[in-house]
Design an enzyme around this catalytic site. Structure first.
Site, PDB file in Angstrom:
ATOM      1  N   HIS A 121       0.812  -1.228   0.000  1.00  0.00           N
ATOM      2  CA  HIS A 121       0.000   0.000   0.000  1.00  0.00           C
ATOM      3  C   HIS A 121       0.840   1.271   0.000  1.00  0.00           C
ATOM      4  O   HIS A 121       0.353   2.333   0.367  1.00  0.00           O
ATOM      5  CB  HIS A 121      -0.965  -0.001   1.201  1.00  0.00           C
ATOM      6  CG  HIS A 121      -2.033  -1.051   1.102  1.00  0.00           C
ATOM      7  ND1 HIS A 121      -2.823  -1.435   2.168  1.00  0.00           N
ATOM      8  CD2 HIS A 121      -2.457  -1.787   0.036  1.00  0.00           C
ATOM      9  CE1 HIS A 121      -3.673  -2.373   1.773  1.00  0.00           C
ATOM     10  NE2 HIS A 121      -3.469  -2.606   0.494  1.00  0.00           N
ATOM     11  N   CYS A 129       3.668  12.270  -8.235  1.00  0.00           N
ATOM     12  CA  CYS A 129       2.802  13.165  -9.003  1.00  0.00           C
ATOM     13  C   CYS A 129       1.394  12.571  -9.076  1.00  0.00           C
ATOM     14  O   CYS A 129       1.231  11.394  -9.384  1.00  0.00           O
ATOM     15  CB  CYS A 129       3.376  13.326 -10.402  1.00  0.00           C
ATOM     16  SG  CYS A 129       2.273  14.255 -11.480  1.00  0.00           S
ATOM     17  N   THR A 190      -3.835  -8.008  11.077  1.00  0.00           N
ATOM     18  CA  THR A 190      -4.694  -7.432  10.037  1.00  0.00           C
ATOM     19  C   THR A 190      -6.100  -7.992  10.166  1.00  0.00           C
ATOM     20  O   THR A 190      -6.272  -9.181  10.453  1.00  0.00           O
ATOM     21  CB  THR A 190      -4.130  -7.658   8.611  1.00  0.00           C
ATOM     22  OG1 THR A 190      -5.076  -7.187   7.652  1.00  0.00           O
ATOM     23  CG2 THR A 190      -3.779  -9.112   8.333  1.00  0.00           C
ATOM     24  N   SER A 191      -7.081  -7.112   9.916  1.00  0.00           N
ATOM     25  CA  SER A 191      -8.476  -7.551  10.017  1.00  0.00           C
ATOM     26  C   SER A 191      -8.866  -8.405   8.819  1.00  0.00           C
ATOM     27  O   SER A 191      -9.920  -9.045   8.825  1.00  0.00           O
ATOM     28  CB  SER A 191      -9.401  -6.339  10.110  1.00  0.00           C
ATOM     29  OG  SER A 191      -9.228  -5.516   8.975  1.00  0.00           O
ATOM     30  N   ASN A 215      -3.287 -12.452  15.666  1.00  0.00           N
ATOM     31  CA  ASN A 215      -4.054 -11.202  15.691  1.00  0.00           C
ATOM     32  C   ASN A 215      -4.659 -11.019  17.071  1.00  0.00           C
ATOM     33  O   ASN A 215      -4.927 -11.980  17.781  1.00  0.00           O
ATOM     34  CB  ASN A 215      -5.171 -11.250  14.635  1.00  0.00           C
ATOM     35  CG  ASN A 215      -5.633  -9.852  14.229  1.00  0.00           C
ATOM     36  OD1 ASN A 215      -4.853  -9.096  13.646  1.00  0.00           O
ATOM     37  ND2 ASN A 215      -6.868  -9.499  14.544  1.00  0.00           N
TER      38      ASN A 215
HETATM   39  C1  BJW Z   1      -3.517  -6.365  16.689  1.00  0.00           C
HETATM   40  C2  BJW Z   1      -2.880  -5.578  17.648  1.00  0.00           C
HETATM   41  C3  BJW Z   1      -1.695  -6.073  18.222  1.00  0.00           C
HETATM   42  C4  BJW Z   1      -4.661  -4.541  16.966  1.00  0.00           C
HETATM   43  N1  BJW Z   1      -1.238  -7.268  17.832  1.00  0.00           N
HETATM   44  N2  BJW Z   1      -3.046  -7.537  16.339  1.00  0.00           N
HETATM   45  C5  BJW Z   1     -13.126  -7.134  -3.871  1.00  0.00           C
HETATM   46  C6  BJW Z   1     -14.225  -7.296  -3.059  1.00  0.00           C
HETATM   47  C7  BJW Z   1     -14.697  -6.232  -2.295  1.00  0.00           C
HETATM   48  C8  BJW Z   1     -14.096  -4.979  -2.355  1.00  0.00           C
HETATM   49  C9  BJW Z   1     -13.004  -4.820  -3.165  1.00  0.00           C
HETATM   50  C10 BJW Z   1     -12.548  -5.878  -3.908  1.00  0.00           C
HETATM   51  N3  BJW Z   1     -11.445  -5.447  -4.605  1.00  0.00           N
HETATM   52  C11 BJW Z   1     -11.249  -4.142  -4.317  1.00  0.00           C
HETATM   53  C12 BJW Z   1     -12.186  -3.747  -3.466  1.00  0.00           C
HETATM   54  C13 BJW Z   1     -12.291  -2.381  -2.937  1.00  0.00           C
HETATM   55  C14 BJW Z   1     -11.323  -2.111  -1.814  1.00  0.00           C
HETATM   56  C15 BJW Z   1     -11.669  -3.000  -0.616  1.00  0.00           C
HETATM   57  O1  BJW Z   1     -11.026  -3.964  -0.302  1.00  0.00           O
HETATM   58  N4  BJW Z   1     -12.688  -2.631   0.141  1.00  0.00           N
HETATM   59  C16 BJW Z   1     -13.091  -3.395   1.322  1.00  0.00           C
HETATM   60  C17 BJW Z   1     -12.882  -2.530   2.575  1.00  0.00           C
HETATM   61  C18 BJW Z   1     -14.486  -3.846   1.135  1.00  0.00           C
HETATM   62  N5  BJW Z   1      -9.943  -2.338  -2.229  1.00  0.00           N
HETATM   63  C19 BJW Z   1      -9.307  -1.440  -2.975  1.00  0.00           C
HETATM   64  O2  BJW Z   1      -9.858  -0.432  -3.387  1.00  0.00           O
HETATM   65  C20 BJW Z   1      -7.867  -1.734  -3.319  1.00  0.00           C
HETATM   66  N6  BJW Z   1      -7.613  -1.566  -4.694  1.00  0.00           N
HETATM   67  C21 BJW Z   1      -7.947  -2.481  -5.603  1.00  0.00           C
HETATM   68  O3  BJW Z   1      -8.408  -3.558  -5.285  1.00  0.00           O
HETATM   69  O4  BJW Z   1      -7.709  -2.101  -6.918  1.00  0.00           O
HETATM   70  C22 BJW Z   1      -8.358  -2.833  -7.961  1.00  0.00           C
HETATM   71  C23 BJW Z   1      -9.766  -2.319  -8.064  1.00  0.00           C
HETATM   72  C24 BJW Z   1      -9.968  -0.974  -8.276  1.00  0.00           C
HETATM   73  C25 BJW Z   1     -11.296  -0.504  -8.351  1.00  0.00           C
HETATM   74  C26 BJW Z   1     -12.363  -1.373  -8.177  1.00  0.00           C
HETATM   75  C27 BJW Z   1     -12.113  -2.734  -7.926  1.00  0.00           C
HETATM   76  C28 BJW Z   1     -10.809  -3.211  -7.885  1.00  0.00           C
HETATM   77  C29 BJW Z   1      -6.953  -0.730  -2.622  1.00  0.00           C
HETATM   78  C30 BJW Z   1      -7.004  -0.847  -1.139  1.00  0.00           C
HETATM   79  C31 BJW Z   1      -6.142   0.236  -0.510  1.00  0.00           C
HETATM   80  C32 BJW Z   1      -6.300   0.258   1.001  1.00  0.00           C
HETATM   81  N7  BJW Z   1      -5.771   1.467   1.490  1.00  0.00           N
HETATM   82  C33 BJW Z   1      -5.661   1.684   2.919  1.00  0.00           C
HETATM   83  C34 BJW Z   1      -5.158   3.110   3.131  1.00  0.00           C
HETATM   84  C35 BJW Z   1      -3.674   3.195   2.705  1.00  0.00           C
HETATM   85  C36 BJW Z   1      -3.059   4.466   3.080  1.00  0.00           C
HETATM   86  C37 BJW Z   1      -3.235   4.769   4.558  1.00  0.00           C
HETATM   87  O5  BJW Z   1      -2.660   4.085   5.423  1.00  0.00           O
HETATM   88  O6  BJW Z   1      -3.959   5.724   4.840  1.00  0.00           O
HETATM   89  O7  BJW Z   1      -4.754   0.734   3.504  1.00  0.00           O
HETATM   90  S1  BJW Z   1      -7.172   1.389   3.812  1.00  0.00           S
HETATM   91  C38 BJW Z   1      -6.404   0.701   5.242  1.00  0.00           C
HETATM   92  O8  BJW Z   1      -6.821  -0.685   5.370  1.00  0.00           O
HETATM   93  C39 BJW Z   1      -4.900   0.678   4.949  1.00  0.00           C
HETATM   94  C40 BJW Z   1      -4.514  -0.675   5.486  1.00  0.00           C
HETATM   95  O9  BJW Z   1      -3.293  -1.080   4.907  1.00  0.00           O
HETATM   96  C41 BJW Z   1      -5.686  -1.532   5.113  1.00  0.00           C
HETATM   97  C42 BJW Z   1      -5.803  -2.811   5.913  1.00  0.00           C
HETATM   98  O10 BJW Z   1      -6.034  -2.525   7.250  1.00  0.00           O
HETATM   99  P1  BJW Z   1      -5.394  -3.467   8.379  1.00  0.00           P
HETATM  100  O11 BJW Z   1      -3.928  -3.343   8.338  1.00  0.00           O
HETATM  101  O12 BJW Z   1      -5.961  -4.816   8.268  1.00  0.00           O
HETATM  102  O13 BJW Z   1      -5.881  -2.715   9.703  1.00  0.00           O
HETATM  103  P2  BJW Z   1      -7.229  -2.945  10.539  1.00  0.00           P
HETATM  104  O14 BJW Z   1      -7.363  -1.799  11.458  1.00  0.00           O
HETATM  105  O15 BJW Z   1      -8.377  -3.233   9.666  1.00  0.00           O
HETATM  106  O16 BJW Z   1      -6.933  -4.282  11.375  1.00  0.00           O
HETATM  107  C43 BJW Z   1      -5.944  -4.319  12.389  1.00  0.00           C
HETATM  108  C44 BJW Z   1      -6.060  -5.624  13.146  1.00  0.00           C
HETATM  109  O17 BJW Z   1      -4.991  -5.678  14.060  1.00  0.00           O
HETATM  110  C45 BJW Z   1      -7.362  -5.772  13.954  1.00  0.00           C
HETATM  111  O18 BJW Z   1      -7.987  -7.010  13.654  1.00  0.00           O
HETATM  112  C46 BJW Z   1      -6.900  -5.735  15.416  1.00  0.00           C
HETATM  113  O19 BJW Z   1      -7.599  -6.624  16.256  1.00  0.00           O
HETATM  114  C47 BJW Z   1      -5.476  -6.192  15.292  1.00  0.00           C
HETATM  115  N8  BJW Z   1      -4.564  -5.684  16.347  1.00  0.00           N
HETATM  116  N9  BJW Z   1      -3.581  -4.436  17.896  1.00  0.00           N
HETATM  117  C48 BJW Z   1      -1.882  -7.972  16.947  1.00  0.00           C
HETATM  118  N10 BJW Z   1      -0.985  -5.361  19.206  1.00  0.00           N
HETATM  119 ZN    ZN Z   2       3.862  15.345 -12.725  1.00  0.00          ZN
END
Ligand code: BJW
Ligand code: ZN
Length: 248
Positions: A121, A129, A190-191, A215
């Site tokens: 990510h 850009c 990760t969730s 997790n």
């Molecule tokens: C602990 C702890 C401790 C706490 N020890 N554990 C197919 C189906 C459905 C939807 C889609 C699909 N394909 C694409 C989509 C759309 C979308 C998507 O997935 N949406 C869903 C939410 C439904 N995906 C996209 O848009 C992606 N692009 C893509 O697929 O392109 C092709 C495409 C384009 C257009 C249409 C269709 C396809 C891009 C996704 C980009 C995600 N970006 C973010 C922001 C990045 C920048 C930033 O940081 O601001 O990335 S969103 C955010 O979520 C960030 C993270 O990397 C990502 C994942 O989150 P993560 O890391 O899992 O965090 P949490 O908070 O969710 O979980 C933390 C966990 O830790 C919890 O469970 C806690 O319990 C645990 N925890 N303390 C161990 N100490």
């Molecule tokens: Zn440029």
């Protein structure tokens, strides 16, 4: 309390050479960085993702998005890697082919020296850009005003992947390759809700890999994994590395 690992998992890992690990925001939680979806404390409990983490949000209000990422960049820069990050560096030494795939943009895995690292990510340290003319850079200091691309004049933006955007092709291919060929796949802090990262575990399982979840709480992946350890990754991963390193 130390984690108890089933002996058959430890034997399997000791006999394995290809391991992939996917990390998420939970791994950096013990470094004081916020997760996204945790109730009350998660970033998305305070802000709407569509206001800050989409290309449309940046078009609508670049300054708001720029400020949000500048603040997070400062937070990440001031954070210290935790025992989970260090354990993953040690874990890498146990396997011939080890791939650390991270969704995190905070750069903490790099800072502790994880080597075989795939950033899915992007990274807060980089800017690029927004028109995609190819300019990409790392700046020590960020200006308060959103800067213009020196090449084409469009606005510069953080080099992170927002919703609706494609993941970096090389990184995604490397992650898929690791998932398709590993003997064990770990999903850590990760969730498992964001695609396509969330699918990697399923692709690994389809090719016969053993799935392990580390997790804080159960996730939608839990029912599909072979082994689940629920607690802090900064406790569980060092325990695992210790047990792996014990005399056989
Ligand atoms: C602990 C702890 C401790 C706490 N020890 N554990 C197919 C189906 C459905 C939807 C889609 C699909 N394909 C694409 C989509 C759309 C979308 C998507 O997935 N949406 C869903 C939410 C439904 N995906 C996209 O848009 C992606 N692009 C893509 O697929 O392109 C092709 C495409 C384009 C257009 C249409 C269709 C396809 C891009 C996704 C980009 C995600 N970006 C973010 C922001 C990045 C920048 C930033 O940081 O601001 O990335 S969103 C955010 O979520 C960030 C993270 O990397 C990502 C994942 O989150 P993560 O890391 O899992 O965090 P949490 O908070 O969710 O979980 C933390 C966990 O830790 C919890 O469970 C806690 O319990 C645990 N925890 N303390 C161990 N100490
Ligand atoms: Zn440029």
């Amino acid at each position: 309390m130390t984690t108890t690992f089933p002996p058959e998992l430890i034997s399997f890992l000791r006999a394995s050479s290809r391991v992939a690990v996917l990390t998420g925001a939970g791994v950096s939680q013990e470094s004081g960085l916020r997760t996204f979806r945790d109730a009350q404390v998660g970033i998305w409990a305070q802000y709407k993702p569509e206001d800050l983490a989409t290309p449309e949000a940046f078009e609508r209000n670049p300054r708001l998005v720029w400020d949000f990422y500048s603040t997070r960049r400062e937070g990440a820069g001031g954070a210290e890697p935790n025992t989970g990050h260090f354990a993953l560096v040690e874990m890498e030494k146990h396997f011939d082919q080890f791939t650390l795939i991270t969704q995190n943009i905070d750069g903490l895995h790099q800072r502790v020296g994880s080597r075989s690292l795939v950033e899915l990510h992007g990274n807060l340290r980089r800017i690029r850009c927004s028109r995609g003319c190819g300019v990409i850079d790392e700046w020590e200091e960020l200006p308060e005003v959103v800067p213009a691309c020196p090449h084409c004049g469009a606005l510069l933006r953080p080099d992170v992947v927002w919703f609706g955007e494609n993941l970096p092709e090389d990184g995604l291919n490397a992650a898929i390759q690791a998932a398709n060929t590993c003997q064990a796949f770990f999903s850590v802090g990760t969730s498992g809700l964001v695609q396509p990262a969330a699918s990697l575990a399923f692709w690994a399982k389809k090719r016969g890999a053993v799935l392990v979840e580390v997790n804080y709480e159960p996730t939608p992946l839990t029912e599909y994994v072979d082994y689940a350890f629920h607690g802090k990754s900064g406790d569980i991963l060092p325990d695992l590395v210790r047990v792996l390193g014990d005399a056989k």
